[in-house]
Design an enzyme around this catalytic site. Sequence first.
Site, short mmCIF file in Angstrom:
data_model
loop_
_atom_site.label_atom_id
_atom_site.label_comp_id
_atom_site.label_asym_id
_atom_site.label_seq_id
_atom_site.Cartn_x
_atom_site.Cartn_y
_atom_site.Cartn_z
N LYS A 1 0.87 -1.19 0.00
CA LYS A 1 0.00 0.00 0.00
C LYS A 1 0.89 1.23 0.00
CE LYS A 1 -4.45 1.00 0.39
NZ LYS A 1 -5.65 0.19 0.12
N ASP B 1 -7.05 4.42 -4.43
CA ASP B 1 -7.70 4.31 -3.11
C ASP B 1 -8.30 5.70 -2.91
OD1 ASP B 1 -7.61 2.23 -0.63
OD2 ASP B 1 -7.56 4.24 0.19
N1 GLU Z 1 -7.39 0.36 -2.68
C1 GLU Z 1 -8.18 -0.81 -2.94
C2 GLU Z 1 -8.19 -1.69 -1.71
O1 GLU Z 1 -8.23 -1.18 -0.61
C3 GLU Z 1 -7.80 -1.50 -4.25
C4 GLU Z 1 -6.38 -1.90 -4.39
C5 GLU Z 1 -5.99 -2.42 -5.77
O2 GLU Z 1 -6.83 -2.46 -6.67
O3 GLU Z 1 -4.81 -2.79 -5.90
O4 GLU Z 1 -8.21 -2.89 -1.75
#
Ligand code: GLU
Length: 458
Positions: free
Chosen positions: A139, A179
Site C-alpha cells: 500500500k 484508493d
Molecule cells: N485500494 C483498494 C483496496 O483497498 C484496491 C487496491 C488495488 O486495486 O490494488 O483494496
Amino acid sequence: MSDSATMSAAQTAANNYVTTIFQKIKEKSPGEVEFQQAVEEFLHAIEPILAQDSKYEKHGILERLLEPERFIQFRVAWLDDEGKVQVNRGYRVQFNSSIGPYKGGLRFHPSVSASIVKFLGFEQIFKNALTGLPIGGGKGGSDFDPKGKSDNEIMRFCQSFMTELQRHIGPDTDIPAGDIGVGGREIGYLFGQYKRIRGAYDAGTITGKGLPYGGSLARTEATGYGVIYFTVEMLKSIGESFAGKKVVVSGSGNVAIYAIEKAQELGATVVACSDSSGYIYDKNGLDVELIKELKEVKRARIESYLEKHPTASYEANGDIWSIPCDIALPCATQNEINEAQANELIRNGVIAVAEGANMPSDLQAIAAFQANNILFGPAKAANAGGVAVSALEMAQNSSRMSWSFEDVDNQLQLIMQTIYQNSSSAALDYERPGNLVIGANIAGFKKVADTMISQGVL
Ligand code: GLU
C-alpha cells in the site's frame, strides 16, 4: 487477550504468543494507533488456529508477518499554480510478497501517515490472499490533499510522486492502484510518468487504468459491486435478500457509488450517503446517476444534490448512522463507526453490516455487532472485489487481451461468493460459526503463513 481461566494448555500458549507479539508491536511502533488496531483485530481473530497448530510460533510467523519486507518514505516536491514550492511526504509499504508481487492502492489524503499506510498494507496481505489470486500485500500514498487543487497541480504532484516511486515498482514486483483521493485522473498521470521514465509500456504496473490503455471493464464498479455480492451471501444465510430493504451507505466515492447502484438494482431503497461535509437523506431512494455526475465529473459537495431534489435533506453535522436502516454499508473511511454508533444501529433494527471501506468499524463496534448477532462482513473479505478485479486487469495486460464486462463481473461474483464460503467454513472449522472476522482472518492467514513456511526463513 481472552479469559484464561477456562483455557486449554494450547489455548494458553496461543494467547501468550499473541500477547507477547502485540506488546512488541506497541513498543516498536509507538503512536501508530491505526496499525496497532488492525494488528489487534487480526491477532485476536487468529488465536484459534494458533492454538490448534504450534508450527506458526515455531517458525516465527507472526514476528515476520508483522514486519514489512520494506517500508519506503520519500519527499515529493512540486510547484503549485502560483509557482510556489510545496512539499509532501510519499510512502510505499511492501508488506508481504509470499504469494505474489506486492499489490495495493495509493491513498492521497491529508490524514495519510506511516501508521495509516501500514494498517492498510497489513490488511491488504490477507484481503489479497482471500481473493484466491496470486497477489502479495502492499500500500502507499501521500499526505497530499487533492481537494481544491487544479488539474495541473494534480498532474505535477503525480509526476513528482512517480519520479521516485517508479524505481520501486513493476509488473512483477509491486503494482499500485487507486484508493481514497486516487481515481482515474490520478492513475492516468501516474502511469504516464512511469511510462515516460521507464521507456517501456508495462501496462501491468498499475491497475485501475483507463479503458483505452489497458484498463479492465468493471474495475470501476468492482469494489462497490463486490461489497453487495458479499452481503447477498451473508443475507442468504438467514434466508434474506436486498429486496425491499432500507440501506444506508456512508461515503460517496467510488466504493459507495457502485454499492448504491447494485443495491438498488437488487431492489433495495438506499436512503442516505455522505461526504466529508455531511450527509444527504432521500426517503424515496437516492438518485445515483446524479451522485455520479456530482462526484465523478463535477467534484462537487454532496449538498448540491438538493438543487435537483429539493425534497431530500442535508445534514452538515449529523451522524449518518442514526438513520434507521436494515443494512448499513460503511464505505467512507477508517473508524467511522464507534461503539455508540453501532449500538444505535442495533437499536434501530439493523440486520447486516458490511465494510466497503478499510477498517471503518472500531474494535468496540465490531464487538457490539457480534454480541447482538448482527451479520457482520469485515473489510478484508467484503471489499476484496476491487483488488480482485485489479488482479484480473493484470491478467488481461499480460495476455494482451481485454475481457467483456459480463465476463469480469461474473468472475467477480464468483470470487466474492468463494470468499464468503471460505470465510464462513473457516469460522465453522474453528468452532466460531458465523463469525466472519475470525473466518476471514484465519483463511487469509493460513494461506500466507503456510506459504512463508514452505519458502523458508526470509
Ligand atoms: N485500494 C483498494 C483496496 O483497498 C484496491 C487496491 C488495488 O486495486 O490494488 O483494496
